[in-house]
Design a protein around this motif. Structure first.
Motif, PDB file in Angstrom:
ATOM      1  N   CYS A  23       0.853  -1.189   0.000  1.00 26.86           N
ATOM      2  CA  CYS A  23       0.000   0.000   0.000  1.00 26.86           C
ATOM      3  C   CYS A  23       0.890   1.240   0.000  1.00 26.86           C
ATOM      4  CB  CYS A  23      -0.878   0.036   1.261  1.00 26.86           C
ATOM      5  SG  CYS A  23      -2.104  -1.264   1.310  1.00 26.86           S
TER       6      CYS A  23
ATOM      7  N   VAL B 217      -1.626   7.567   6.554  1.00 25.99           N
ATOM      8  CA  VAL B 217      -2.788   6.980   5.902  1.00 25.99           C
ATOM      9  C   VAL B 217      -2.296   6.069   4.783  1.00 25.99           C
ATOM     10  CG1 VAL B 217      -5.090   7.439   4.957  1.00 25.99           C
ATOM     11  CG2 VAL B 217      -3.936   9.200   6.293  1.00 25.99           C
ATOM     12  N   LEU B 218      -2.919   4.907   4.656  1.00 23.76           N
ATOM     13  CA  LEU B 218      -2.526   3.944   3.622  1.00 23.76           C
ATOM     14  C   LEU B 218      -3.496   3.975   2.457  1.00 23.76           C
ATOM     15  CD1 LEU B 218      -1.683   0.796   5.781  1.00 23.76           C
ATOM     16  CD2 LEU B 218      -0.194   2.661   5.066  1.00 23.76           C
ATOM     17  N   TYR B 219      -2.971   3.875   1.246  1.00 26.76           N
ATOM     18  CA  TYR B 219      -3.828   3.774   0.070  1.00 26.76           C
ATOM     19  C   TYR B 219      -3.445   2.535  -0.732  1.00 26.76           C
ATOM     20  CZ  TYR B 219      -5.648   8.186   1.465  1.00 26.76           C
ATOM     21  OH  TYR B 219      -6.261   9.152   2.206  1.00 26.76           O
ATOM     22  N   PRO B 220      -4.428   1.618  -0.932  1.00 27.05           N
ATOM     23  CA  PRO B 220      -4.117   0.319  -1.541  1.00 27.05           C
ATOM     24  C   PRO B 220      -3.815   0.405  -3.027  1.00 27.05           C
ATOM     25  CG  PRO B 220      -6.236   0.252  -0.377  1.00 27.05           C
ATOM     26  CD  PRO B 220      -5.828   1.686  -0.468  1.00 27.05           C
ATOM     27  N   ASN B 221      -4.311   1.399  -3.741  1.00 28.81           N
ATOM     28  CA  ASN B 221      -3.992   1.424  -5.165  1.00 28.81           C
ATOM     29  C   ASN B 221      -3.719   2.835  -5.665  1.00 28.81           C
ATOM     30  OD1 ASN B 221      -6.455   2.645  -5.863  1.00 28.81           O
ATOM     31  ND2 ASN B 221      -7.454   0.664  -6.073  1.00 28.81           N
TER      32      ASN B 221
ATOM     33  N   ASN C 258      -6.562   5.516  -5.641  1.00 27.70           N
ATOM     34  CA  ASN C 258      -6.821   6.086  -4.314  1.00 27.70           C
ATOM     35  C   ASN C 258      -5.757   7.120  -3.951  1.00 27.70           C
ATOM     36  OD1 ASN C 258      -7.760   2.771  -3.109  1.00 27.70           O
ATOM     37  ND2 ASN C 258      -9.077   4.354  -3.993  1.00 27.70           N
TER      38      ASN C 258
END
Lengths: 277, 277, 277, 277
Positions: free
Chosen positions: A30, A140-144, A147
């Motif tokens: 991520c 904050v994590l963003y998977p793709n 996002n």
């Protein structure tokens, strides 16, 4: 002296407290975003007489701090800043400090904060810094990719909205002679088009001609530069030294103030989010 | 101009990215410890010519930064520092920023880092700071007083062990003329009693007479001080102004360098961990 | 009776304990996998005389339980099972119970466990269940399709490796007359090709002709079925009832025992992971 | 057959997916409570004709399941149940499965669910179970004894409030001839004392004489029992066998239906929460 020895022994007795630390590993694969925000910067900017609505020195200082963060820490592939906030994107493949959220956050925020004081006098030569400022940070994590791009778009859209508002607000106050609360009342409920119109008809300002740094914020990315240096060498079977040019590729940060909401930016810079970035 | 309006609309389209932020609430009724550590301070101390094994200026700068952290943030009831690390204890009843771990960590570490550069020249008047230093931070929770006291004991025992080692090591190098690797070899496997003996027999140093700041580190706690100030007042039905003394209780931080492993410290300062502290 | 009233009042006094519950929200836009594993199933299968190396009744019971889980809970788009384990994939867009990890886990595992006892007698009509079995569960997030597919491939590769080993092991014991420890010794260090060869040359078994359920495990997916039912209707201006056919699309689970490591499976079933799945 | 070999190799290629699993360790030295709740039990109890307001068979089945959970799993020192919920307290010193929250939750909830179906017929001999019921579970940590006791008090106060309400509600409906919505309206806003009065004056029921299982719920704790068994032994230098009594201490669960809000319960059972419990 045997006392000191006892204390040494005691250490192992206390060491169990280490087990209370809990791992806060970021999910693999991520994108990891760390956003830094100034703490009480309303007060800080008043006390240091920041120009309204935008203080070019303060914005450039923020950019300088962000550059330092990118150069000191690992795996940051892009940073975006506006107003008193800055977002840093760690590559999704990063395994820096085993991806511990607390490491990402605290390294970024401490490096940013110490840089702010360190570089202050370069940008505010005539104005002493009165006290050490504080910042907060979050992960904050963003998977793709989509996002992540939407996150950055969100921040740039926020920049646009706030800057347009502030530009009109301070025109009304500084040039129109309104009090802050009158200006606020005047702006209540107005849409973007109306704000643009006010600027144009009342103050002869075309918002789109405002400096792009104010309207778009700042994007920091890496760019490869070819460094050429001259070097004298002496070959074994020759008498004289010879001057040769040595060329070397190096990465350095570059500042942009462009739109990152549309696709053009990402199409022009496919390397930023590349798997082997 | 309609373009700008579109962008304004776009913000709500991107705002969904906020939902990727995850709450990192600290369990209630637990003591929250934030520990700050210098990043690459080995290199930093070399480049800034820190005196070995202890640089009094550097330690006092750390204490000054910790004081600033305690005064700027809320609910810190005690701090303990040694070498290039500092631990801050937030009261178990604290509800600061809804007990979010990221807020505790980043506020502490950023305030500490900006203070370090800000106060540098007070402690190093003849030595410019060469680059902005970094720190990392972590949050650890302790459910009860004993665990918290054991944590602090662990750090103070660590201070003792490292300082004793460093005192002998640098004596061997600076006064005994050994190389660092010879000194290291000499010390390998030695217990505390043997190190004390070496100091005493070879360098005539009684370790227990070394400065207590080096041996015990620094404890910061709050103390109530009675501030008396003079004020001139004029009563309505009198002609002349009268000078009166106004007394006011205020809390300020105080530095101690005492043992915190034994019970005496806690018995003398029952307020520190009190429920209504 | 005033006592009861006091207790009623007391409830609000205790309600603060709710705030100790911590949110365990799964990161959005990630695939949520819940894997269920039998607890002490070695002992359970011995006591219930499971056939070695594969008990068809036990495997079919597992499949029946998984079907029940898929039908009772929301947003599961695929399940894969082998031996005494089953993995359930919740769609990345699922917002079931606000994506709380504990809800995903405990609903799956409790439904699976109660189903196991409930459906037992359908598959073991001649063998009473002796005690209630236990299962454990875990949640793992996968940010993209490739990671998810690799997870499922990992479980199917595990099925293959274990089943090949067990098939040879039990052949050696049941047909070859070796003791378990002799069989274990015989197999130590052998690669897959050697195990295949042993089966073929010593027991005339072509491993690839073994039942596919044993070799590949079970995949549960949704399939649309057209249900046609007959219904009698009477139109207002006609005398007689008329029989009409009513057709309706319904989703039901279907069991497959195919390879899911290669691409074919995913190409044939593009709906499973589709955004609007 | 080389195919199978390839697959074996492939396993290691996929195994990276294990690293996506995140540790969910429970903070040490805290009491770990797992609460199980019936899923859709309103519907379940209707379809299985549970007696209102309390079905003694259903409550005893819940207790039987909880006993099984306590006996099968480790380190549970107390359980409290009422209505369709049950709370299990793991000792704060427990290190079962390295204190992973998912292990605590899923083991409890799966054992409870399988027990529910398994023991059903003992309590409902004349009523088949129609479908496998579901349960959900959650983990909550309590850092000290008072918080834990307050949690249990909260659940028992909840039992009292609901049971008093339900007792009046069903009296109004079953004996008073009101419709459910009339009964609801009648009860709206009434305090406990008024409900007690209604029961007494209209239905001649003294609420305090209602079965204590309904009013207080069920507490399961461990008690030591002395098991005496007879054994025949033959001493080497004697001719005849001799019968001797062998006594052994064993722990077994015991059911109580007492008040756990006041101090008496904890004073009578100091062992339950003892450090070496």
């Amino acid at each position: 002296r045997s006392f000191a020895w006892c204390r040494g022994m005691a250490k192992s007795k206390f060491e169990y407290v280490r087990e209370f630390e809990v791992l806060d590993t970021c999910l693999r694969n991520c994108w990891v975003v760390v956003r830094v925000d100034g703490r009480n910067f309303h007060r800080f900017s008043d006390q240091h007489h920041f120009v309204k609505p935008n203080d070019i020195r303060a914005l450039q200082l923020m950019n300088r701090c962000a550059e330092n963060v990118m150069n000191e820490l690992e795996d940051i592939c892009l940073a975006y800043g506006q107003s008193d906030e800055y977002s840093f994107v760690f590559h999704k493949k990063s395994n820096w400090y085993k991806r511990r959220a607390s490491k990402f956050m605290t390294h970024v925020v401490s490096q940013f904060a110490s840089s702010y004081v360190f570089f202050w006098k370069e940008f505010f030569p005539d104005q002493a810094i009165l006290y050490p400022p504080g910042f907060d940070g979050r992960v904050v994590l963003y998977p793709n990719e989509q996002n992540l791009k939407d996150y950055l778009s969100w921040r740039q859209a926020d920049c646009h909205i706030n800057n347009l508002y502030n530009t009109v607000f301070w025109s009304l106050v500084q040039k129109g002679g309104l009090t802050p609360s009158e200006a606020q009342k005047r702006l209540r409920g107005s849409v973007a088009a109306e704000k643009n119109e006010m600027l144009f008809s009342e103050f002869n300002i075309n918002y789109n001609n405002e400096p792009v740094l104010y309207r778009k914020g700042s994007v920091l990315i890496w760019q490869k530069v070819n460094e050429v240096s001259k070097k004298k060498i002496k070959l074994p079977n020759e008498d004289e030294e010879k001057e040769v040019e040595v060329s070397r590729w190096r990465s350095e940060t570059v500042q942009l103030h462009c739109d990152i909401i549309g696709n053009e930016f990402w199409e022009e810079h496919p390397d930023i989010l590349a798997e082997d970035g």
